[in-house]
Design a protein around this motif. Structure first.
Motif, PDB file in Angstrom:
ATOM      1  N   GLU A 234      18.466  -2.440  -9.604  1.00  0.00           N
ATOM      2  CA  GLU A 234      17.208  -2.800  -8.941  1.00  0.00           C
ATOM      3  C   GLU A 234      16.903  -1.897  -7.757  1.00  0.00           C
ATOM      4  N   LYS A 235      17.918  -1.487  -7.025  1.00  0.00           N
ATOM      5  CA  LYS A 235      17.705  -0.659  -5.842  1.00  0.00           C
ATOM      6  C   LYS A 235      17.130   0.716  -6.189  1.00  0.00           C
ATOM      7  N   GLY A 236      17.237   1.106  -7.453  1.00  0.00           N
ATOM      8  CA  GLY A 236      16.718   2.393  -7.867  1.00  0.00           C
ATOM      9  C   GLY A 236      15.469   2.313  -8.724  1.00  0.00           C
ATOM     10  N   LEU A 237      14.931   1.114  -8.904  1.00  0.00           N
ATOM     11  CA  LEU A 237      13.699   0.950  -9.673  1.00  0.00           C
ATOM     12  C   LEU A 237      12.513   1.062  -8.720  1.00  0.00           C
ATOM     13  N   MET A 238      11.851   2.198  -8.775  1.00  0.00           N
ATOM     14  CA  MET A 238      10.741   2.490  -7.868  1.00  0.00           C
ATOM     15  C   MET A 238       9.421   2.142  -8.544  1.00  0.00           C
ATOM     16  N   HIS A 239       8.898   0.955  -8.230  1.00  0.00           N
ATOM     17  CA  HIS A 239       7.648   0.473  -8.817  1.00  0.00           C
ATOM     18  C   HIS A 239       6.492   1.162  -8.094  1.00  0.00           C
ATOM     19  N   SER A 240       6.152   2.340  -8.579  1.00  0.00           N
ATOM     20  CA  SER A 240       5.314   3.229  -7.778  1.00  0.00           C
ATOM     21  C   SER A 240       3.946   3.497  -8.388  1.00  0.00           C
ATOM     22  N   ILE A 241       3.049   3.908  -7.515  1.00  0.00           N
ATOM     23  CA  ILE A 241       1.781   4.524  -7.897  1.00  0.00           C
ATOM     24  C   ILE A 241       1.842   5.955  -7.373  1.00  0.00           C
ATOM     25  N   ASN A 242       1.824   6.914  -8.287  1.00  0.00           N
ATOM     26  CA  ASN A 242       1.958   8.336  -7.938  1.00  0.00           C
ATOM     27  C   ASN A 242       3.234   8.627  -7.143  1.00  0.00           C
ATOM     28  N   GLY A 243       4.279   7.832  -7.391  1.00  0.00           N
ATOM     29  CA  GLY A 243       5.550   8.086  -6.728  1.00  0.00           C
ATOM     30  C   GLY A 243       5.653   7.501  -5.335  1.00  0.00           C
ATOM     31  N   ASP A 272       7.106  -1.199 -18.239  1.00  0.00           N
ATOM     32  CA  ASP A 272       5.909  -0.544 -17.713  1.00  0.00           C
ATOM     33  C   ASP A 272       4.656  -1.039 -18.411  1.00  0.00           C
ATOM     34  N   LEU A 273       4.422  -2.332 -18.298  1.00  0.00           N
ATOM     35  CA  LEU A 273       3.183  -2.961 -18.741  1.00  0.00           C
ATOM     36  C   LEU A 273       2.377  -3.258 -17.486  1.00  0.00           C
ATOM     37  N   HIS A 274       1.335  -2.494 -17.247  1.00  0.00           N
ATOM     38  CA  HIS A 274       0.646  -2.531 -15.966  1.00  0.00           C
ATOM     39  C   HIS A 274      -0.813  -2.957 -16.114  1.00  0.00           C
ATOM     40  N   THR A 275      -1.327  -3.535 -15.043  1.00  0.00           N
ATOM     41  CA  THR A 275      -2.734  -3.932 -14.975  1.00  0.00           C
ATOM     42  C   THR A 275      -3.279  -3.442 -13.640  1.00  0.00           C
ATOM     43  N   GLU A 298      -5.890  -2.346 -18.420  1.00  0.00           N
ATOM     44  CA  GLU A 298      -4.587  -2.624 -19.005  1.00  0.00           C
ATOM     45  C   GLU A 298      -3.935  -1.314 -19.433  1.00  0.00           C
ATOM     46  N   LEU A 299      -2.651  -1.164 -19.112  1.00  0.00           N
ATOM     47  CA  LEU A 299      -1.942   0.073 -19.390  1.00  0.00           C
ATOM     48  C   LEU A 299      -0.603  -0.198 -20.062  1.00  0.00           C
ATOM     49  N   LEU A 300      -0.284   0.593 -21.061  1.00  0.00           N
ATOM     50  CA  LEU A 300       1.034   0.643 -21.684  1.00  0.00           C
ATOM     51  C   LEU A 300       1.647   2.011 -21.373  1.00  0.00           C
ATOM     52  N   PRO A 301       2.938   2.196 -21.609  1.00  0.00           N
ATOM     53  CA  PRO A 301       3.531   3.513 -21.363  1.00  0.00           C
ATOM     54  C   PRO A 301       2.797   4.621 -22.111  1.00  0.00           C
ATOM     55  N   THR A 324       3.023  -9.700 -11.389  1.00  0.00           N
ATOM     56  CA  THR A 324       3.562 -10.293 -10.164  1.00  0.00           C
ATOM     57  C   THR A 324       4.853  -9.619  -9.712  1.00  0.00           C
ATOM     58  N   ASP A 325       5.787  -9.416 -10.636  1.00  0.00           N
ATOM     59  CA  ASP A 325       7.051  -8.769 -10.263  1.00  0.00           C
ATOM     60  C   ASP A 325       6.814  -7.379  -9.697  1.00  0.00           C
ATOM     61  N   HIS A 326       5.816  -6.699 -10.210  1.00  0.00           N
ATOM     62  CA  HIS A 326       5.531  -5.333  -9.755  1.00  0.00           C
ATOM     63  C   HIS A 326       4.907  -5.333  -8.362  1.00  0.00           C
ATOM     64  N   ILE A 327       4.079  -6.331  -8.080  1.00  0.00           N
ATOM     65  CA  ILE A 327       3.533  -6.453  -6.724  1.00  0.00           C
ATOM     66  C   ILE A 327       4.671  -6.661  -5.727  1.00  0.00           C
ATOM     67  N   GLU A 328       5.585  -7.572  -6.064  1.00  0.00           N
ATOM     68  CA  GLU A 328       6.697  -7.873  -5.156  1.00  0.00           C
ATOM     69  C   GLU A 328       7.585  -6.657  -4.929  1.00  0.00           C
ATOM     70  N   ALA A 329       7.642  -5.762  -5.930  1.00  0.00           N
ATOM     71  CA  ALA A 329       8.482  -4.574  -5.817  1.00  0.00           C
ATOM     72  C   ALA A 329       7.731  -3.380  -5.223  1.00  0.00           C
ATOM     73  N   GLY A 330       6.478  -3.598  -4.810  1.00  0.00           N
ATOM     74  CA  GLY A 330       5.800  -2.565  -4.045  1.00  0.00           C
ATOM     75  C   GLY A 330       4.770  -1.729  -4.771  1.00  0.00           C
ATOM     76  N   MET A 331       4.351  -2.117  -5.979  1.00  0.00           N
ATOM     77  CA  MET A 331       3.379  -1.322  -6.731  1.00  0.00           C
ATOM     78  C   MET A 331       1.967  -1.665  -6.277  1.00  0.00           C
ATOM     79  N   ALA A 332       1.674  -1.262  -5.041  1.00  0.00           N
ATOM     80  CA  ALA A 332       0.394  -1.578  -4.428  1.00  0.00           C
ATOM     81  C   ALA A 332       0.066  -0.569  -3.347  1.00  0.00           C
ATOM     82  N   THR A 333      -1.225  -0.339  -3.165  1.00  0.00           N
ATOM     83  CA  THR A 333      -1.710   0.496  -2.067  1.00  0.00           C
ATOM     84  C   THR A 333      -3.126   0.046  -1.740  1.00  0.00           C
TER      85      THR A 333
END
Length: 339
Positions: A234-243, A272-275, A298-301, A324-333
């Motif tokens: 988990e510590k290495g899973l970077m839930h990122s937008i453009n890194g 990597d199922l993203h909205t 809606e996005l798939l890999p 929701t899990d992705h928001i909590e892990a920081g996939m937001a700007t």
């Protein structure tokens, strides 16, 4: 020839110049794969959700957001001495490769990494077998194809790709269309290292000299991708937008009233199922009778979607994955529409 006949001929030539499509050209790019250290949260702060003071990044990412990476870096010419400056919002992504339908793209690629062989593989463009940029055994157990499939450290290869009619926008699409390019040698580990970037093909007759669409005021490219930098921990899973994670992606700034084109992309595996969701505005996907209005894509890999926004609601607005899990892990700007 009489003066009125001369003027008539000049008028015909002027009108022809205005309506004739631009001639196809060859666009050259100089791109290297280079090792670096990439920080997914360079501010060392959570800039999107402040649950405590001083807005610290939650565990397990608080002290785990900087990792060795390999990226595509663009240079001005064949000397590979002067880097081309990218907009800050492009982040970890490689340079934007552009063309108009009918153009030829030549990518002069050099592998400056010490970590292994890499390649460049484009989605949608037309290419010969040696320029596919993908390493695999073909039919009848023939050896792996082409020199561009496996570019070893210190080696270079020139890819030639064609932006044919099938590479560009179709009927009902907007005037430009986004595609991926990425390494296709050791796909999983190499893409996770940071070797990926966007291609944009503009409809014939709709491109500026640099290949960008002339019917929009501004473009942004955002890639939703959970980089795996620690073997699934988990510590290495970077839930990122453009890194970037936890609001560290900056520079998504536009002016009130601008027509803004968003190229929204995803990469990764089954998580990597993203909205992608915009607060404050909606976007339009496509044009004509088949167009749809939405504020979530809606996005798939390996998904790629192009959408237009009328940026007429000034303010700073949240932009995030709605999983929701992705928001909590920081996939937001956030993005900013100036007054």
């Amino acid at each position: 020839m009489k003066i009125h006949e001369i003027l008539f001929v000049m008028l015909i030539l002027f009108i022809s110049a205005r309506v004739s499509p631009a001639s196809a050209i060859t666009r050259e790019y100089f791109i290297a794969a280079e090792d670096t250290i990439w920080d997914f949260a360079p501010s060392n702060r959570n800039l999107i959700h402040c649950h405590d003071s001083p807005c610290s990044i939650p565990e397990p990412w608080a002290s785990s957001h900087s990792f060795p990476s390999t990226r595509y870096i663009q240079y001005t010419d064949s000397n590979f001495a002067t880097k081309v400056t990218q907009p800050e919002w492009l982040g970890i992504l490689g340079p934007i490769i552009r063309a108009e339908v009918g153009d030829t793209i030549i990518v002069h690629f050099c592998n400056r990494s010490s970590k292994g062989a890499y390649s460049m593989h484009p989605h949608a463009l037309r290419y010969n077998k040696e320029d596919e940029g993908a390493h695999y055994v073909g039919v009848n157990s023939r050896s792996q194809p082409g020199g561009g499939a496996k570019v070893k450290p210190g080696a270079c290869y020139n890819y030639t790709w064609m932006a044919d009619e099938e590479s560009g926008p179709d009927k009902g699409d907007l005037s430009s269309k986004v595609w991926w390019y990425h390494t296709h040698f050791d796909e999983s580990s190499n893409i996770n290292s940071g070797l990926l970037g966007p291609i944009v093909i503009t409809r014939k007759g709709f491109a500026n000299p640099d290949g960008s669409p002339r019917d929009v005021d501004r473009e942004f490219f955002t890639a939703f991708f959970v980089f795996d930098k620690a073997g699934g921990e988990e510590k290495g899973l970077m839930h990122s937008i453009n890194g970037y994670i936890f609001g560290n992606l900056k520079g998504l700034i536009m002016k009130n009233g601008e027509k803004v084109r968003w190229h929204v992309m995803a990469m990764g595996n089954e998580i990597d199922l993203h909205t992608a969701h915009w607060h404050g505005k909606t976007v339009r996907v496509g044009e004509g009778p088949g167009a749809r209005r939405t504020d979530v894509i809606e996005l798939l890999p390996a998904s790629m979607v192009t959408a237009d926004m009328n940026a007429n609601n000034p303010g700073e607005w949240m932009y995030h994955c709605h999983v929701t899990d992705h928001i909590e892990a920081g996939m937001a700007t956030s993005y900013l529409i100036l007054e």
